[in-house]
Scaffold this motif. Sequence first.
Motif, mmCIF file in Angstrom:
data_model
loop_
_atom_site.group_PDB
_atom_site.id
_atom_site.type_symbol
_atom_site.label_atom_id
_atom_site.label_comp_id
_atom_site.label_asym_id
_atom_site.label_seq_id
_atom_site.Cartn_x
_atom_site.Cartn_y
_atom_site.Cartn_z
ATOM 1 N N GLU A 154 -20.749 14.965 2.145
ATOM 2 C CA GLU A 154 -20.506 15.778 0.952
ATOM 3 C C GLU A 154 -21.747 15.927 0.083
ATOM 4 O O GLU A 154 -21.851 16.892 -0.668
ATOM 5 C CB GLU A 154 -19.343 15.210 0.148
ATOM 6 C CG GLU A 154 -17.995 15.504 0.779
ATOM 7 C CD GLU A 154 -16.869 15.543 -0.228
ATOM 8 O OE1 GLU A 154 -17.030 14.978 -1.336
ATOM 9 O OE2 GLU A 154 -15.815 16.137 0.083
ATOM 10 N N LEU A 157 -23.186 18.860 1.557
ATOM 11 C CA LEU A 157 -22.361 20.005 1.182
ATOM 12 C C LEU A 157 -22.716 20.496 -0.211
ATOM 13 O O LEU A 157 -22.925 21.697 -0.433
ATOM 14 C CB LEU A 157 -20.881 19.625 1.243
ATOM 15 C CG LEU A 157 -19.878 20.647 0.690
ATOM 16 C CD1 LEU A 157 -19.965 21.963 1.438
ATOM 17 C CD2 LEU A 157 -18.460 20.094 0.748
ATOM 18 N N LEU A 178 -11.397 17.610 0.149
ATOM 19 C CA LEU A 178 -12.582 17.578 -0.698
ATOM 20 C C LEU A 178 -12.419 16.511 -1.778
ATOM 21 O O LEU A 178 -11.355 16.368 -2.376
ATOM 22 C CB LEU A 178 -12.810 18.943 -1.356
ATOM 23 C CG LEU A 178 -13.131 20.110 -0.418
ATOM 24 C CD1 LEU A 178 -13.207 21.402 -1.216
ATOM 25 C CD2 LEU A 178 -14.429 19.871 0.343
ATOM 26 N N SER A 179 -13.485 15.790 -2.041
ATOM 27 C CA SER A 179 -13.447 14.744 -3.059
ATOM 28 C C SER A 179 -13.507 15.360 -4.454
ATOM 29 O O SER A 179 -13.908 16.520 -4.627
ATOM 30 C CB SER A 179 -14.630 13.794 -2.881
ATOM 31 O OG SER A 179 -15.828 14.422 -3.306
ATOM 32 N N VAL A 182 -16.682 17.209 -5.509
ATOM 33 C CA VAL A 182 -16.851 18.618 -5.149
ATOM 34 C C VAL A 182 -15.900 19.493 -5.965
ATOM 35 O O VAL A 182 -16.306 20.497 -6.557
ATOM 36 C CB VAL A 182 -16.610 18.837 -3.643
ATOM 37 C CG1 VAL A 182 -16.702 20.329 -3.308
ATOM 38 C CG2 VAL A 182 -17.612 18.039 -2.815
#
Length: 324
Positions: A154, A157, A178-179, A182
């Motif tokens: 991520e 990302l 998604l965390s 993000v």
Amino acid sequence: MVAVTRELTEITVVGDDDTGLIAEVTSLLFERGINIEDLDQAVREGVFRMTMLVDTSEMVCTEVKLREDMAELAEGLGVDITVRFPKDRETQTIAVLVTKESHCLEAIFEAWASGDIDADVEVVIGNHPDLRPLAEKYDVPFHDIGDEKGTPDEDELLDLLAEYDTDLIVLARYMRILSPDVVFRYESRIINVHPSLLPSFPGASAYMQAIEEGVRVAGVTAHYVTTDLDQGPIITQRVFNVPPEATEEELQEIGQPLEAEALLEAIDLHLNDEVYVHRGRTRLRDPEESDAQLGAPEELDARNPDRPIDGLGDIVAEGGEADD
């Protein structure tokens, strides 16, 4: 949170939760003659997010100076601060996140090539390399951020989303959660498509869940992504009948074209600023001017029965007349 409009500047603060963050940022804005129209904050898994819509029309500094001051403040506070002026959102860019299923990505590319998507598809990011050839067919950069098990990086990302100056993230059957790190940075700018009529059957294997529960109708949902899995504000939905003795593969064959259709309409509504979120529910800005199909076709309303309804029997018993 009120809807983002073309007239208001959007400021997003993301970082480790700490005391005094809100005061520091709002004080800086006040000193520069910037009026805060709306402020929303949240904390999830130790990550703090604050989104503000502010009026910069009478600020006493330039846009460049405000960005410089915000960057300096962010460094001092150990957070990330993003400033998006109205003009920054005039030409929008899309990043598409994928795993292995191609149908939604292909639909996006076809709509983009035909001019039906009013934005630039700048990059495709996958946690597997399977869809690289499809991206290359349309001359769109592809980046594989997954390891051998498909676990995404991520940090990479976020670097890519920043590099391509992404306005809208589209999850085209991206099979990873998604965390908050993000999601908070792109609040109300991430659209996902899920193969069920949410809030029913969230999570994995939604078509199989529908079969196991014996439902007679199933469907698909395009929605904004929040930190709660498959619980974000619903934008568009499509419905279909479940055939007797249907298999998961048969439902996929029926549902995948509808997934692409619902996702494309949600993208179009977002890009054209036709939809906004109010108290967790999406609404059309101007229903009379829009031909969007957020739910079932209008023909269904005409086929629904309108009797009996609560209280109708009491009216008749008292000698009154029911409306036709």
